[in-house]
Write an enzyme that holds these catalytic residues in place. Structure first.
Site, mmCIF file in Angstrom:
data_model
loop_
_atom_site.group_PDB
_atom_site.id
_atom_site.type_symbol
_atom_site.label_atom_id
_atom_site.label_comp_id
_atom_site.label_asym_id
_atom_site.label_seq_id
_atom_site.Cartn_x
_atom_site.Cartn_y
_atom_site.Cartn_z
ATOM 1 N N ASN A 87 0.828 -1.196 0.000
ATOM 2 C CA ASN A 87 0.000 0.000 0.000
ATOM 3 C C ASN A 87 0.871 1.259 0.000
ATOM 4 O OD1 ASN A 87 -2.218 -1.697 0.173
ATOM 5 N ND2 ASN A 87 -2.222 -1.644 2.407
ATOM 6 N N ASP A 89 -0.328 4.142 1.177
ATOM 7 C CA ASP A 89 -0.813 5.041 2.225
ATOM 8 C C ASP A 89 0.084 4.940 3.456
ATOM 9 O OD1 ASP A 89 -1.797 2.893 4.055
ATOM 10 O OD2 ASP A 89 -3.246 2.531 2.457
ATOM 11 N N HIS A 104 5.792 -0.480 -2.823
ATOM 12 C CA HIS A 104 5.295 0.258 -3.982
ATOM 13 C C HIS A 104 5.382 1.768 -3.792
ATOM 14 C CE1 HIS A 104 2.806 -3.526 -5.219
ATOM 15 N NE2 HIS A 104 4.094 -3.632 -5.491
ATOM 16 N N CYS A 140 16.608 21.595 -10.606
ATOM 17 C CA CYS A 140 17.341 21.186 -11.806
ATOM 18 C C CYS A 140 16.512 21.366 -13.079
ATOM 19 C CB CYS A 140 17.807 19.737 -11.698
ATOM 20 S SG CYS A 140 16.491 18.518 -11.978
#
Length: 237
Positions: A87, A89, A104, A140
């Site tokens: 997850n 979150d 992830h 940049c």
């Protein structure tokens, strides 16, 4: 005792976070999933992808950890607990878990798409979802993107290595609310079983892991996890 929890979308869904795999009500129901979750989509329409993830970032303010998240955090009083989550979150952290490895990425981290520098600036407010928002610029000249893993991108190496080590050193692995079809994460409980480490699956639905898991409980995270440690002698014999 070292214990590793591998968590997926199901545990967050119990807190009201829409899952990407829910065709009827999921976050992908009205958008092309590839368009907002791939580097190609980002290159074509960065303002659309940025708006999508910024909305999801702020959406989490209205979501609270549930009893499943809180139970995992409470286990730290009795065991060395590592959380490996698919997850993006921060509900595990908000519940109190301290060793959380995000396979992830995270909705709460942002980086430059050119130089990879971490973004430390102030995010624009977003009281309601809109179709497009221009991403901030890095010093940049690159664009600031969410630090999440998109289709075709590798998992963050550090989080992956920490996850592999956590599973390999565990006395027990608990797999919660994951479909067990997304690799390489789905390979972690398989590796545990191959090394003789018991694996308990907690999921209301059957998954490809169900037949090989040491124990497979057809229960939700919020109902199963609060009393799971007390049930271990019975479950594991």
């Amino acid at each position: 005792m070292q214990l590793t929890v591998l968590s997926g979308a199901g545990i967050s869904a119990e807190s009201g976070v829409p899952t990407f795999r829910d065709v009827e009500t999921g976050l992908w129901a009205k958008v092309d999933p590839y368009e907002i979750s791939s580097s190609e989509g980002w290159q074509r329409h960065p303002e659309r992808v940025w708006a999508w993830y910024l909305w999801r970032h702020y959406m989490m303010d209205a979501v609270e950890p549930n009893n499943g998240h809180r139970a995992v955090a409470a286990w730290q009083d009795y065991a060395d607990v590592h959380v490996v989550t698919q997850n993006v979150d921060n509900l595990h952290e908000r519940a109190g878990s301290t060793n959380v490895h995000h396979l992830h990425g995270s909705l709460f981290e942002f980086r430059c798409d050119a130089c990879e520098s971490q973004f430390e600036g102030v995010l624009p407010a977003m009281p309601e979802p809109v179709e497009e928002v221009e991403p901030p610029l890095c010093f940049c000249g690159g664009l600031i993107r969410p630090n999440v893993v998109w289709f075709g991108e590798p998992l963050p190496e550090r989080a992956w290595q920490q996850s592999v080590a956590a599973v390999g050193n565990s006395d027990l692995v608990i797999v919660v609310g994951t479909s067990s079809i997304v690799y390489p994460a789905a390979g972690l409980p398989e590796a545990a079983l191959a090394n003789g480490i018991p694996v308990i699956e907690v999921n209301p639905q059957r998954t490809p892991l169900s037949d090989s898991a040491t124990v497979s409980l057809r229960e939700t995270a919020a109902s199963a996890l609060p009393g799971l440690l007390q049930r271990l002698p019975t479950l594991l014999g």
